[in-house]
Design a protein around this motif. Structure first.
Motif, PDB file in Angstrom:
ATOM      1  N   LYS A  26     -11.700  -4.946  -0.153  1.00  0.00           N
ATOM      2  CA  LYS A  26     -10.443  -4.328  -0.566  1.00  0.00           C
ATOM      3  C   LYS A  26      -9.637  -3.833   0.632  1.00  0.00           C
ATOM      4  O   LYS A  26      -8.400  -3.878   0.628  1.00  0.00           O
ATOM      5  CB  LYS A  26     -10.717  -3.164  -1.530  1.00  0.00           C
ATOM      6  CG  LYS A  26     -11.228  -3.602  -2.896  1.00  0.00           C
ATOM      7  CD  LYS A  26     -11.426  -2.407  -3.813  1.00  0.00           C
ATOM      8  CE  LYS A  26     -11.898  -2.837  -5.195  1.00  0.00           C
ATOM      9  NZ  LYS A  26     -12.053  -1.690  -6.115  1.00  0.00           N
TER      10      LYS A  26
ATOM     11  N   LEU B 291      -9.268   6.837   2.817  1.00  0.00           N
ATOM     12  CA  LEU B 291      -9.038   5.922   1.703  1.00  0.00           C
ATOM     13  C   LEU B 291      -9.833   6.402   0.499  1.00  0.00           C
ATOM     14  O   LEU B 291     -10.915   6.974   0.652  1.00  0.00           O
ATOM     15  CB  LEU B 291      -9.465   4.494   2.061  1.00  0.00           C
ATOM     16  CG  LEU B 291      -8.721   3.802   3.212  1.00  0.00           C
ATOM     17  CD1 LEU B 291      -9.548   2.637   3.740  1.00  0.00           C
ATOM     18  CD2 LEU B 291      -7.358   3.318   2.772  1.00  0.00           C
TER      19      LEU B 291
ATOM     20  N   ASP C 199      -6.714  -4.077  -6.081  1.00  0.00           N
ATOM     21  CA  ASP C 199      -5.787  -3.250  -5.306  1.00  0.00           C
ATOM     22  C   ASP C 199      -5.896  -1.776  -5.667  1.00  0.00           C
ATOM     23  O   ASP C 199      -4.916  -1.021  -5.559  1.00  0.00           O
ATOM     24  CB  ASP C 199      -4.348  -3.751  -5.519  1.00  0.00           C
ATOM     25  CG  ASP C 199      -4.132  -5.128  -4.909  1.00  0.00           C
ATOM     26  OD1 ASP C 199      -4.648  -5.362  -3.799  1.00  0.00           O
ATOM     27  OD2 ASP C 199      -3.454  -5.957  -5.533  1.00  0.00           O
TER      28      ASP C 199
ATOM     29  N   ALA D 108      -6.682   2.951  -2.170  1.00  0.00           N
ATOM     30  CA  ALA D 108      -5.399   3.510  -1.747  1.00  0.00           C
ATOM     31  C   ALA D 108      -5.565   4.432  -0.552  1.00  0.00           C
ATOM     32  O   ALA D 108      -6.573   5.133  -0.437  1.00  0.00           O
ATOM     33  CB  ALA D 108      -4.765   4.291  -2.908  1.00  0.00           C
TER      34      ALA D 108
ATOM     35  N   ARG E 243       0.826   3.673  -3.040  1.00  0.00           N
ATOM     36  CA  ARG E 243      -0.120   3.145  -4.024  1.00  0.00           C
ATOM     37  C   ARG E 243      -0.832   4.272  -4.770  1.00  0.00           C
ATOM     38  O   ARG E 243      -1.079   4.168  -5.972  1.00  0.00           O
ATOM     39  CB  ARG E 243      -1.142   2.237  -3.325  1.00  0.00           C
ATOM     40  CG  ARG E 243      -2.071   1.519  -4.276  1.00  0.00           C
ATOM     41  CD  ARG E 243      -3.077   0.648  -3.540  1.00  0.00           C
ATOM     42  NE  ARG E 243      -2.493  -0.550  -2.990  1.00  0.00           N
ATOM     43  CZ  ARG E 243      -3.206  -1.519  -2.410  1.00  0.00           C
ATOM     44  NH1 ARG E 243      -4.520  -1.392  -2.310  1.00  0.00           N
ATOM     45  NH2 ARG E 243      -2.617  -2.592  -1.926  1.00  0.00           N
TER      46      ARG E 243
ATOM     47  N   THR F  38       0.809  -1.221   0.000  1.00  0.00           N
ATOM     48  CA  THR F  38       0.000   0.000   0.000  1.00  0.00           C
ATOM     49  C   THR F  38       0.841   1.269   0.000  1.00  0.00           C
ATOM     50  O   THR F  38       0.342   2.331  -0.349  1.00  0.00           O
ATOM     51  CB  THR F  38      -0.921   0.027   1.227  1.00  0.00           C
ATOM     52  OG1 THR F  38      -0.115  -0.046   2.423  1.00  0.00           O
ATOM     53  CG2 THR F  38      -1.874  -1.141   1.203  1.00  0.00           C
TER      54      THR F  38
ATOM     55  N   VAL G 272      -5.763  -4.416   1.881  1.00  0.00           N
ATOM     56  CA  VAL G 272      -4.829  -3.388   2.332  1.00  0.00           C
ATOM     57  C   VAL G 272      -4.172  -3.814   3.644  1.00  0.00           C
ATOM     58  O   VAL G 272      -2.942  -3.700   3.818  1.00  0.00           O
ATOM     59  CB  VAL G 272      -5.558  -2.041   2.503  1.00  0.00           C
ATOM     60  CG1 VAL G 272      -4.684  -1.033   3.239  1.00  0.00           C
ATOM     61  CG2 VAL G 272      -5.969  -1.480   1.145  1.00  0.00           C
TER      62      VAL G 272
ATOM     63  N   ASP H  17      -0.236  -5.078   4.585  1.00  0.00           N
ATOM     64  CA  ASP H  17       0.572  -4.469   5.645  1.00  0.00           C
ATOM     65  C   ASP H  17       0.924  -5.458   6.753  1.00  0.00           C
ATOM     66  O   ASP H  17       1.399  -5.057   7.818  1.00  0.00           O
ATOM     67  CB  ASP H  17      -0.173  -3.268   6.243  1.00  0.00           C
ATOM     68  CG  ASP H  17      -0.253  -2.108   5.261  1.00  0.00           C
ATOM     69  OD1 ASP H  17       0.557  -2.076   4.316  1.00  0.00           O
ATOM     70  OD2 ASP H  17      -1.133  -1.241   5.432  1.00  0.00           O
TER      71      ASP H  17
END
Length: 403
Positions: free
Chosen positions: A222, A378, A386, A389, A102, A99, A226, A230
């Protein structure tokens, strides 16, 4: 002579009578029964009639396989063995894209649809004479981009002052000026991290809310990607029990990244599913629990009350770390009305803007932050897995005004 004839006649009568008796007895004698006919092997066996006695089954001696004669030519022939059906392989766990940065990588996609606002403003500011008509056009451009009335007035007023002081206006100077003012409106001092690390004990609990059609369930899936990217472990709570498709969709998103999904019966109690998800997360030692709630129409008071119930039930386990409101960037000012009502019910802590790639109305980011006093954390920039972001104001403004 007469006597002799009489004797002969009597003798003939007696002989005739005896012959008749013999012939009659032969006719009355029964003939032997005919031999039984050969059975017809093609005819079906006769069915028993009502009242027939069932024949007692007879046990026939069983022969072993060694005693059974194989047909000629079959000796040594391979025996076909049916193979068991192949097991369905579990889907491979995907490794989501990192991320970090991104939004910068998606900048080209963002700028293609967003920089109409930036280019329009730069074109207007580059005019030789900035009269009142030009400033009105600048205001209209900002309002059309859903920046909002109050932020637009503030931005135009500051631009007028700085342009007047600046005097000469080269393209680079104008771009830098506009960049500074847009960043000032967006706010660079907001904490835009999604809180998933509680101070006391894990898991972090995140509830995702929003009206139908904003992409809420997809966004929850989604967001799981993320978090997994991470390095977090995730439990998904499918509390949108009124839509079977939403539950299946969330399950699919979870399976793709190895997240554990808690679901309940169709039409079941959403608060119960949310409660169980948090319970599972605590017992299994997962890092984060994401709860996808049903899409609520903000005009339905009863449904909004139920959303408040889900929040209260979850907080029996632990306080919520995040309540993310998903808004469709294309809804414009109507999205602000939705945001207002949700904020009154569940205390919104962050905003997710979806479909930001399909509209030139990027100013909604400024308007919704100003309306709620909470940051956009976000943004959704496409339909890819993906394409969600973390929001970075600098990258966003750079995409907005172009190079």
């Amino acid at each position: 002579m007469e006597t002799v004839i009489l004797v002969v006649v009597i003798a003939l009568v007696v002989i005739g009578a005896l012959g008749g008796l013999i012939v009659g007895s032969r006719k009355r004698k029964q003939l032997p029964p005919p031999p039984p006919a050969a059975p017809d092997i093609t005819a079906p066996p006769a069915e028993p009639h009502v009242g027939d006695e069932a024949e007692t089954p007879r046990e026939e001696p069983r022969r072993t396989i060694e005693e059974v004669d194989l047909p000629e030519g079959s000796a040594g022939a391979p025996v076909a063995v049916e193979e068991p059906p192949s097991l369905v392989e579990a889907p491979a766990i995907e490794i989501p894209e990192p991320t970090a940065g991104r939004l910068v990588r998606l900048r080209a996609r963002l700028s293609r649809s967003q920089n109409a606002l930036g280019k329009g403003l730069l074109t207007l500011l580059s005019r030789e004479h900035l009269d009142e008509d030009t400033w009105e056009e600048i205001e209209d451009t900002l309002l059309t981009a859903d920046v909002g009335v109050q932020p637009t007035q503030e931005l135009v007023e500051r631009l007028r002052e700085r342009v007047k002081v600046l005097g000469t206006r080269t393209p680079d100077e104008l771009r830098g000026l506009l960049r500074e003012e847009l960043l000032n409106l967006l706010g660079t001092d907001f904490d835009r991290t999604v809180k998933t690390e509680p101070e006391a004990s894990k898991p972090g609990i995140v509830m995702v809310v929003g009206v139908n059609g904003t992409g809420k369930t997809t966004t929850t899936g989604k967001l799981a990607r993320v978090l997994v990217a991470d390095g977090r472990t995730v439990v998904l709570g499918a509390a949108d029990t009124f839509r079977a498709a939403a539950t299946e969709q969330l399950q699919t998103w979870g399976d793709r990244v190895g997240a554990f999904t808690v679901r309940g019966p169709d039409g079941g109690d959403p608060a119960s599913v949310a409660f169980d998800a948090v319970k599972e997360g605590k017992e299994m030692g997962y890092d984060v629990v994401l709860i996808d709630t049903a899409g609520r129409l903000h005009t339905k008071t009863g449904l909004m009350d139920e959303l408040g119930k889900v929040k209260r039930v979850v907080e029996k386990h632990a306080p919520l770390d995040e309540v993310l409101l998903v808004l469709d960037a294309t809804t414009g000012q109507n999205g602000l009305v939705q945001a207002r009502v949700f904020a009154e019910v569940v205390d919104i802590t962050g905003i997710v803007l979806t479909k930001l790639d399909g509209t030139a109305k990027g100013g909604i980011v400024i308007a919704v932050q100003r309306e709620l006093g909470v940051p956009v954390k976000l943004v959704g920039l496409g339909e890819g897995a993906d394409d969600l972001a973390p929001f970075e104001p600098e990258a966003f403004v750079d995409a907005l005004i172009g190079e």
